[in-house]
Design an enzyme around this catalytic site. Sequence first.
Site, PDB file in Angstrom:
ATOM      1  CE  LYS A   6      78.918  37.420  53.128  1.00 62.13           C
ATOM      2  NZ  LYS A   6      78.559  36.563  54.291  1.00 62.13           N
ATOM      3  CG  ASP A  16      80.423  34.387  50.398  1.00 67.67           C
ATOM      4  OD1 ASP A  16      79.548  33.543  50.102  1.00 67.67           O
ATOM      5  OD2 ASP A  16      80.739  34.665  51.572  1.00 67.67           O
ATOM      6  N   GLY A  35      84.681  40.250  53.252  1.00 64.77           N
ATOM      7  CA  GLY A  35      85.671  41.220  52.805  1.00 64.77           C
ATOM      8  C   GLY A  35      86.627  40.692  51.759  1.00 64.77           C
ATOM      9  N   GLY A  36      87.208  39.519  51.985  1.00 65.12           N
ATOM     10  CA  GLY A  36      88.162  38.955  51.033  1.00 65.12           C
ATOM     11  C   GLY A  36      87.520  38.630  49.697  1.00 65.12           C
ATOM     12  CB  SER A  37      84.318  36.988  48.802  1.00 69.53           C
ATOM     13  OG  SER A  37      84.613  35.732  49.371  1.00 69.53           O
ATOM     14  N   GLY A  74      82.537  37.251  58.724  1.00 73.43           N
ATOM     15  CA  GLY A  74      81.270  36.920  58.078  1.00 73.43           C
ATOM     16  C   GLY A  74      80.725  38.017  57.195  1.00 73.43           C
TER      17      GLY A  74
END
Length: 281
Positions: free
Chosen positions: A11, A135, A100-102, A97
């Site tokens: 995102k 996120d 990716g992890g979320s 930012g």
Amino acid sequence: MKTFKINSYAKVNVGLKILNKRSDGYHNISTIFQEIDLHDELTVSKKIRGCQFSSNVNWLHNDQNNLCVIAYNHMKDLYDIKGIDIVLTKNISRGSGLGGGSSNAAAVLKSISKIYDLNVSDENLIEIGSKIGADVPFFIKGSTQIGEGIGEKLIGLKSKIKGWYLIITPDLTIDTEWAYSQFKNILDNATLPTKFSDLFSEKVVDLDTIKFFENDFESVVFPTYPEIGAIKKELFALGAKFASLSGSGSTVFGIFDDNAKVKKAFSHFSPMHKAYIAHSI
């Protein structure tokens, strides 16, 4: 053994306002999340017990610091499931930012619901995701949404923000906690800014609408990392209609309305920086 393959999309934040600090230590924000087609890939399979995790990077491990593992543990606590095997191919840079992890955590939640035939509603997955990271709820439905609270209060918008997205990620990692900590004095003396939800009665947003939007993190990140601020200036000089830091960085992105210009800009930044041409989804 039942297996599910899923793309885990990135995102960008099209505008980000930091409103105030909460009593729980988090900050209330207002932002527009736009999902883009830059993505990681996950393959999730059933196994007898436990969570097995592997990936193509050496900085993710099968432990409690891994959001994919945390997502599995939340689902295991709530539902009658056994084990899973997660194979993750990372393309989204960490600490950039881009969420990716979320996004990976949200993909694991959706995958577990699918392979175990749980039929968990999006609303319940969003509630579970909010316990994992700010996120994560956005990535359950993705597309284009206004995020408020710590990012978990979501309002879907009718149209995605179209254009060619040039994603530039310098070889820097920004610590989000540090970035928020720099706002203490600013917030102590600030009046409450307008929220993005106040601006969109029709729930439609386009390049003309967003051209004056800003990311508040730029005021602390750019002075400390002037090379990141320089990327934003270069994107505008190369023809971007909008350019901004995403989240707390380090990624800067530009939105172009001309394919030839975005290709020329891509050549300007690559291979000095990681660069991707993406589209909204």
